[in-house]
Design a protein around this motif. Structure first.
Motif, PDB file in Angstrom:
ATOM      1  N   TRP A  61     -61.250  25.368  55.300  1.00  0.00           N
ATOM      2  CA  TRP A  61     -61.585  25.528  53.876  1.00  0.00           C
ATOM      3  C   TRP A  61     -61.380  24.214  53.136  1.00  0.00           C
ATOM      4  O   TRP A  61     -62.243  23.779  52.365  1.00  0.00           O
ATOM      5  CB  TRP A  61     -60.722  26.636  53.271  1.00  0.00           C
ATOM      6  CG  TRP A  61     -60.785  26.707  51.779  1.00  0.00           C
ATOM      7  CD1 TRP A  61     -61.887  26.950  51.010  1.00  0.00           C
ATOM      8  CD2 TRP A  61     -59.710  26.533  50.853  1.00  0.00           C
ATOM      9  NE1 TRP A  61     -61.556  26.943  49.669  1.00  0.00           N
ATOM     10  CE2 TRP A  61     -60.225  26.689  49.558  1.00  0.00           C
ATOM     11  CE3 TRP A  61     -58.343  26.277  51.016  1.00  0.00           C
ATOM     12  CZ2 TRP A  61     -59.423  26.590  48.418  1.00  0.00           C
ATOM     13  CZ3 TRP A  61     -57.550  26.181  49.877  1.00  0.00           C
ATOM     14  CH2 TRP A  61     -58.091  26.327  48.605  1.00  0.00           C
ATOM     15  N   ALA A  62     -60.229  23.573  53.345  1.00  0.00           N
ATOM     16  CA  ALA A  62     -59.952  22.307  52.677  1.00  0.00           C
ATOM     17  C   ALA A  62     -60.973  21.241  53.065  1.00  0.00           C
ATOM     18  O   ALA A  62     -61.440  20.464  52.232  1.00  0.00           O
ATOM     19  CB  ALA A  62     -58.535  21.847  53.013  1.00  0.00           C
ATOM     20  N   GLU A  63     -61.347  21.200  54.338  1.00  0.00           N
ATOM     21  CA  GLU A  63     -62.328  20.219  54.798  1.00  0.00           C
ATOM     22  C   GLU A  63     -63.708  20.492  54.214  1.00  0.00           C
ATOM     23  O   GLU A  63     -64.444  19.561  53.855  1.00  0.00           O
ATOM     24  CB  GLU A  63     -62.398  20.239  56.330  1.00  0.00           C
ATOM     25  CG  GLU A  63     -63.241  19.132  56.934  1.00  0.00           C
ATOM     26  CD  GLU A  63     -62.670  17.752  56.690  1.00  0.00           C
ATOM     27  OE1 GLU A  63     -63.470  16.782  56.688  1.00  0.00           O
ATOM     28  OE2 GLU A  63     -61.435  17.639  56.495  1.00  0.00           O
ATOM     29  N   ALA A  64     -64.045  21.788  54.083  1.00  0.00           N
ATOM     30  CA  ALA A  64     -65.356  22.157  53.543  1.00  0.00           C
ATOM     31  C   ALA A  64     -65.518  21.729  52.091  1.00  0.00           C
ATOM     32  O   ALA A  64     -66.637  21.472  51.634  1.00  0.00           O
ATOM     33  CB  ALA A  64     -65.567  23.665  53.677  1.00  0.00           C
ATOM     34  N   GLN A  65     -64.401  21.648  51.341  1.00  0.00           N
ATOM     35  CA  GLN A  65     -64.485  21.246  49.942  1.00  0.00           C
ATOM     36  C   GLN A  65     -65.039  19.835  49.788  1.00  0.00           C
ATOM     37  O   GLN A  65     -65.663  19.505  48.779  1.00  0.00           O
ATOM     38  CB  GLN A  65     -63.103  21.335  49.280  1.00  0.00           C
ATOM     39  CG  GLN A  65     -62.433  22.691  49.355  1.00  0.00           C
ATOM     40  CD  GLN A  65     -63.340  23.816  48.916  1.00  0.00           C
ATOM     41  OE1 GLN A  65     -63.814  23.846  47.779  1.00  0.00           O
ATOM     42  NE2 GLN A  65     -63.619  24.738  49.821  1.00  0.00           N
ATOM     43  N   LYS A  66     -64.816  18.997  50.806  1.00  0.00           N
ATOM     44  CA  LYS A  66     -65.280  17.615  50.725  1.00  0.00           C
ATOM     45  C   LYS A  66     -66.802  17.516  50.770  1.00  0.00           C
ATOM     46  O   LYS A  66     -67.377  16.538  50.302  1.00  0.00           O
ATOM     47  CB  LYS A  66     -64.684  16.810  51.881  1.00  0.00           C
ATOM     48  CG  LYS A  66     -63.162  16.786  51.890  1.00  0.00           C
ATOM     49  CD  LYS A  66     -62.644  16.041  53.111  1.00  0.00           C
ATOM     50  CE  LYS A  66     -61.131  16.062  53.189  1.00  0.00           C
ATOM     51  NZ  LYS A  66     -60.624  15.357  54.400  1.00  0.00           N
ATOM     52  N   ALA A  67     -67.433  18.534  51.354  1.00  0.00           N
ATOM     53  CA  ALA A  67     -68.885  18.495  51.511  1.00  0.00           C
ATOM     54  C   ALA A  67     -69.628  19.207  50.379  1.00  0.00           C
ATOM     55  O   ALA A  67     -70.853  19.174  50.328  1.00  0.00           O
ATOM     56  CB  ALA A  67     -69.281  19.124  52.852  1.00  0.00           C
ATOM     57  N   VAL A  68     -68.888  19.855  49.483  1.00  0.00           N
ATOM     58  CA  VAL A  68     -69.526  20.594  48.389  1.00  0.00           C
ATOM     59  C   VAL A  68     -69.949  19.615  47.305  1.00  0.00           C
ATOM     60  O   VAL A  68     -69.144  18.822  46.814  1.00  0.00           O
ATOM     61  CB  VAL A  68     -68.563  21.648  47.809  1.00  0.00           C
ATOM     62  CG1 VAL A  68     -69.212  22.348  46.613  1.00  0.00           C
ATOM     63  CG2 VAL A  68     -68.185  22.668  48.883  1.00  0.00           C
TER      64      VAL A  68
END
Length: 215
Positions: free
Chosen positions: A39-46
Motif C-alpha cells: 500500500w505504501a509503495e503504491a502511493q508513490k505511483a498515484v
C-alpha cells in the motif's frame, strides 16, 4: 469531547513522524504485513487524484449515527484540498504557498503558519509523504486479518500512552488487488467511532487543480 477535526488530526499525526515521545517508545516491530508495504509503495505511483468518501460518526450519547459526504484531492507536488459536508462546510486547502482552513460553514478562513500544530498534522499526512512503513511500525502495534474476500484489515494500536487516551485504534481496510485504502475506522478513547469509506480514485486535470486550490 474531542472534535472530529482534532480527532482526524490526531489520527493523521499518529501516522506521521511528529511524536515528541518517540524516543521513549518501544523498538519498531521487525516486519510489517506485506499489504502495508505494498500500500505504501503504491502511493508513490498515484498521480493527481480525486477521492470521494462517506463519513459516519457513531457516538454513544446519540441514538443514530451521523453521516456526511466528503471529497479529497491530492496532487503529486504535495498540494491538496479536503472538504466535508454537502455543501462543503469543513475545508482544508494547501496550495504550497499557504495552508487555509475553514472549520465550519460559519467560521472564517484561517491561514495557518508552518509552526502551527494543525499545519503539521494535516500537511504531513494529506500530502502523501509521511505514512511510511518505518514510521507506522515505530508508533503502532500492527495486526493483520482477512475479513472478507479480497480485503485485508490492518489494525493499528498506538504505543504512546498519551495517544491512547484519545485514540484506541485505527482499522485500515486495503484492497488486495488494487492496494487502495477502501475504508478507515477510527475508534476513540470514549468509544465513539468514525468510519470513512472511500470510492475509487479518479484522475484530476491541471485545469481543475487551479480552481480547487483557490478559495
Amino acid at each position: 469531547m474531542i472534535t472530529i477535526m482534532r480527532l482526524l488530526c490526531l489520527s493523521f499525526l499518529a501516522l506521521s513522524s511528529a511524536f515528541p515521545q518517540a524516543a521513549n517508545l518501544p523498538k519498531p516491530d521487525p516486519e510489517l504485513p506485506a499489504i502495508m508495504k505494498e500500500w505504501a509503495e503504491a502511493q508513490k505511483a498515484v498521480g493527481d487524484m480525486e477521492v470521494a468518501f462517506e463519513q459516519t460518526r457513531t457516538i454513544p450519547a446519540l441514538k443514530k449515527p451521523v453521516t456526511a459526504p466528503g471529497k479529497f484531492w491530492r496532487f503529486t507536488d504535495g498540494a491538496f484540498r479536503w472538504e466535508m459536508g454537502s455543501p462543503a462546510a469543513t475545508i482544508l486547502v494547501h496550495d504550497l504557498k499557504e495552508f487555509r482552513v475553514r472549520e465550519s460553514a460559519e467560521a472564517p478562513w484561517q491561514v495557518l503558519q508552518e509552526d502551527d500544530a494543525r499545519y503539521r498534522m494535516w500537511a504531513r499526512f494529506l500530502s502523501g509523504r509521511e505514512a511510511s512503513p518505518k514510521e507506522i511500525s515505530r508508533h503502532f502495534v500492527v495486526k493483520e486479518a482477512v475479513d472478507s474476500p479480497g480485503i485485508t484489515t490492518v489494525t493499528l494500536q498506538p504505543k504512546a500512552p498519551f495517544i491512547r487516551r484519545y485514540l484506541n485504534q485505527l482499522d485500515l481496510q486495503i484492497s488486495q488487488s488494487s492496494k487502495l485504502l477502501v475504508q478507515l475506522r477510527v475508534i476513540q478513547g470514549d468509544g465513539s467511532v468514525v468510519l470513512m469509506r472511500f470510492a475509487q480514485p479518479k484522475p484530476v486535470s491541471q485545469d481543475l487543480k487551479a480552481q480547487l486550490l483557490s478559495r
